[in-house]
Design a protein around this motif. Sequence first.
Motif: not given
Length: 152
Positions: A52-53, A57-58, A63-65, A71-72
């Motif tokens: 959530g952080e 921050r981004e 869902p995008t995070a 992927g990472l």
Amino acid sequence: MTENSADIARALRPSVTRLYLALRRHTPIPEYTAAQASALATIVDHEPMRMGELAERESIRMPTATALVDGLCKNGLVVRAPDPDDRRAVLVALTDHGHEVLERVRGQREDALASALERLSDDDRARLAAAAPALQALHAQLEGTPSLAGEK
């Protein structure tokens, strides 16, 4: 003469943006996308951090995070772990491989910058060196952090 903050912002923004984009073009990174690179930089600055952080921050939705972190993780750059303080939350941190990749990329980018700096005049290099602490302070202000002295 002190310049107006809006005038300074108008003068800086295009150069800072284009400088970053040029640096990315000259040092492509096959391991991750630009969005993943941004997430990695955020994670390394604040790891371990909650999903959530990271999303906050981004400035992205959860869902995008989650997709970025998926992927990472797939590329072995980050790992998820349960938050010991809240079993419902997940912490994200870089793996050893993630740290190695980031160090390699930083080295390549620093080399590219150093090469470009060598072609500038002594006066221009001196002005850029003098501006570095102010640019770091500006970044800290934009991030809402007291200091990013160990800028990564």
